[in-house]
Design an enzyme around this catalytic site. Structure first.
Site, PDB file in Angstrom:
ATOM      1  CG  ASP A  43      12.521  38.599  14.349  1.00 18.36           C
ATOM      2  OD1 ASP A  43      13.877  37.955  14.101  1.00 18.36           O
ATOM      3  OD2 ASP A  43      11.818  38.187  13.511  1.00 18.36           O
ATOM      4  CG  HIS A 246      37.882  34.783  32.454  1.00 14.88           C
ATOM      5  ND1 HIS A 246      37.702  36.023  32.919  1.00 14.88           N
ATOM      6  CD2 HIS A 246      38.297  33.933  33.459  1.00 14.88           C
ATOM      7  CE1 HIS A 246      37.455  35.822  34.271  1.00 14.88           C
ATOM      8  NE2 HIS A 246      37.885  34.538  34.776  1.00 14.88           N
ATOM      9  CG  ASP A 263      36.435  27.104  35.085  1.00 14.24           C
ATOM     10  OD1 ASP A 263      35.372  26.968  35.626  1.00 14.24           O
ATOM     11  OD2 ASP A 263      37.108  28.135  35.549  1.00 14.24           O
ATOM     12  CG  ASP A 274      33.174  27.733  38.939  1.00 15.52           C
ATOM     13  OD1 ASP A 274      33.510  27.130  37.831  1.00 15.52           O
ATOM     14  OD2 ASP A 274      33.337  28.781  39.466  1.00 15.52           O
ATOM     15  CG  HIS A 353      43.376  32.894  39.755  1.00 14.19           C
ATOM     16  ND1 HIS A 353      43.042  32.216  40.557  1.00 14.19           N
ATOM     17  CD2 HIS A 353      43.758  32.376  38.967  1.00 14.19           C
ATOM     18  CE1 HIS A 353      43.056  30.917  40.218  1.00 14.19           C
ATOM     19  NE2 HIS A 353      43.890  31.069  39.183  1.00 14.19           N
ATOM     20  CG  HIS A 357      34.203  32.712  42.965  1.00 15.28           C
ATOM     21  ND1 HIS A 357      33.041  31.947  42.700  1.00 15.28           N
ATOM     22  CD2 HIS A 357      34.956  32.025  41.947  1.00 15.28           C
ATOM     23  CE1 HIS A 357      33.014  31.267  41.835  1.00 15.28           C
ATOM     24  NE2 HIS A 357      34.376  31.277  40.959  1.00 15.28           N
ATOM     25  CG  HIS A 364      32.417  35.132  39.722  1.00 19.78           C
ATOM     26  ND1 HIS A 364      33.598  35.963  39.545  1.00 19.78           N
ATOM     27  CD2 HIS A 364      32.818  33.816  39.530  1.00 19.78           C
ATOM     28  CE1 HIS A 364      34.403  35.242  38.979  1.00 19.78           C
ATOM     29  NE2 HIS A 364      34.104  34.109  39.212  1.00 19.78           N
ATOM     30  CD  GLU A 395      38.394  29.489  41.006  1.00 18.91           C
ATOM     31  OE1 GLU A 395      38.776  29.696  40.040  1.00 18.91           O
ATOM     32  OE2 GLU A 395      37.257  30.188  41.359  1.00 18.91           O
ATOM     33  CE1 TYR A 399      45.788  29.156  35.117  1.00 19.00           C
ATOM     34  CE2 TYR A 399      46.421  30.236  36.957  1.00 19.00           C
ATOM     35  CZ  TYR A 399      45.364  29.505  36.493  1.00 19.00           C
ATOM     36  OH  TYR A 399      44.297  29.260  37.078  1.00 19.00           O
ATOM     37  NE  ARG A 416      40.600  27.823  36.698  1.00 20.97           N
ATOM     38  CZ  ARG A 416      40.890  28.366  35.390  1.00 20.97           C
ATOM     39  NH1 ARG A 416      42.191  28.987  35.246  1.00 20.97           N
ATOM     40  NH2 ARG A 416      40.122  28.459  34.677  1.00 20.97           N
ATOM     41  CD  GLU A 418      36.223  26.794  39.967  1.00 21.75           C
ATOM     42  OE1 GLU A 418      35.502  27.679  40.428  1.00 21.75           O
ATOM     43  OE2 GLU A 418      36.478  26.701  38.601  1.00 21.75           O
TER      44      GLU A 418
END
Length: 448
Positions: A43, A246, A263, A274, A353, A357, A364, A395, A399, A416, A418
């Site tokens: 619940d 991710h 990130d 972001d 990548h 975006h 996104h 971004e 890697y 990275r 961004e």
């Protein structure tokens, strides 16, 4: 209960634009539900988050609601929402109710959600077209088919049901792609809060902490400045974990000599921010770390310089890619020529990548990356041109996982950077630079 005032002008203007579009297509009726509540277990529910398109047009954030817009000689905007219920409100909180909703949100009228199935069939009659987000499946298809079936019962009296079905989502995606002044102001505030959270993480981190502890610092900073939630699951990745794109914040220990990649961004009044930063756990970049970090900074700078009105969406990515690939060649991560490596795609083992975006109500965000008017298949359409008011991320990253053909000094380094970019009349503005990106400035901040 006294509710805080809201500025209804932006929502009215968005509805006006959508209704004008519908009239230009011959008129019709649009129906749009908000998101359903979702049970987490037994619940207990997940924290509720309204549908972005629904909010974009209404400003209404309660569950169990539908927005109805009628475009014709006289436009109408109607809301169906939960009625007031003092008993339920004791458990789950205050409801606006239909009696107050119309005035509060600048609508023509509001009704109880319990009246929806009785009123909608009548509203559908003699409308030339029905607009709805049909890709949302049974949540929309089931009610719409039931209303149409009920309306068809009156066709013997000379009434007609809509003959044309239009998907509403692509229309709203095009509208949402260019932000209005209210959206930009909210996103600037979200950017400031998120930048402050990243700066807090830089000041707080020390060897021996765990990833989840650093995540807690971010969440604290988001909430203490009024953000309602993270815009997405925060990534806090120490050492080799940064090479997992991710990776959620886990329980790994942040070690002396490693980098940590964060990130993370807050959601403020339904709008996302972001930001990604990568910094040394001990406050000082090593030589190999600094070489790849500065390369990524240069790639981001090249991308930002390429983002301006009239340029294709992909211009920033291509600019960043050329800088990154040349750097990979210079550091002996790759062999060959710049153009040859770009053509072969060999760089993708280290950079897999896109460089950005769309950003907005969703992290996104909606909107076609290619020209929606071009008469080509998806993979051959030209990239759409940037225009002022678009918001996107910038971004680039690199890697490097351990491998026999990779210089060992770079093993398990993931970086990275961004920022959120607003396309302006002359270029772009990085609105998240409240947290530094320059390596020396980061090290100075961490010394504080």
């Amino acid at each position: 209960m006294t509710l805080p005032a809201i500025d209804i002008a932006p929502f009215r203007e968005r509805r006006r634009r959508l209704l004008a579009h519908m009239r230009a297509q011959g008129g019709g009726i649009a129906v749009l539900p908000t998101a359903p509540e979702a049970v987490r277990n037994r619940d207990a529910e997940y924290p509720y988050r309204h549908d972005s398109d629904f909010y974009y047009l209404s400003g209404f954030i309660e569950p169990e609601a539908w927005l109805v817009l009628i475009a014709g000689a006289d436009d109408h905007a109607l809301l169906f929402c939960r009625p007031r219920d003092p008993k339920m409100e004791t458990w789950t909180g205050y409801r606006v109710g239909p009696e107050a909703a119309a005035e509060r949100f600048g609508l023509d009228d509001a009704y109880s959600i319990e009246e929806l199935d009785d009123i909608l069939p009548e509203l559908l009659l003699d409308q030339p077209a029905l607009y709805a987000p049909f890709e949302r499946g049974d949540m929309v298809d089931g009610p719409v088919q039931a209303w149409l079936e009920a309306a068809r019962g009156q066709t013997r009296q000379g009434r007609r049901v809509p003959q044309r079905m239009q998907n509403l989502s692509p229309v709203l995606a095009e509208m949402r792609l260019v932000k209005d002044a209210a959206e930009i102001a909210t996103m600037r505030r979200a950017a400031r809060i998120s930048a402050g959270a990243h700066a807090r993480a830089m000041r707080t981190v020390r060897p021996g902490m765990h990833e989840y502890e650093l995540e807690a610092e971010l969440l604290y900073e988001f909430r203490r400045h009024g953000a309602q939630a993270p815009a997405y699951t925060s990534i806090v990745a120490g050492g080799a974990n940064a090479c997992i794109l991710h990776y959620p914040a886990g329980n790994a220990e942040l070690r002396d000599g490693d980098l940590v990649l964060i990130d993370a961004g807050c959601e403020l009044d339904s709008y996302a921010s972001d930001i990604t930063r990568t910094f040394p756990v001990n406050g000082r970049y090593s030589g190999p770390q600094r070489a790849l970090y500065d390369l990524t900074v240069a790639a981001q700078q090249a991308a930002a310089e390429a983002i301006r009105p009239g340029q294709p969406w992909n211009a920033g990515h291509q600019a960043a890619l050329r800088v990154l690939v040349q750097g990979m060649l210079d550091e002996k991560l790759l062999k060959g020529s710049l153009d040859g490596t770009l053509e072969s795609g060999d760089y993708s083992r280290f950079y897999m990548h896109q460089t950005g975006h769309w950003l907005g109500l969703d992290v996104h965000d909606v909107g076609d990356y290619r020209d929606p008017a071009a008469p080509y298949a998806d993979d051959t359409r030209p990239w759409r041109a940037l225009v002022p008011g678009m918001m996107l991320t910038v971004e680039p990253g690199i890697y490097v996982t351990a491998a026999d053909d990779v210089p060992s000094r770079f093993w398990n380094i993931g970086i990275r950077i961004e920022d959120d970019a607003l396309v302006t009349e002359t270029g772009c503005e990085l609105i998240t630079r409240g947290v530094p990106v320059n390596a020396r400035e980061i090290e100075a901040l961490m010394r504080e």
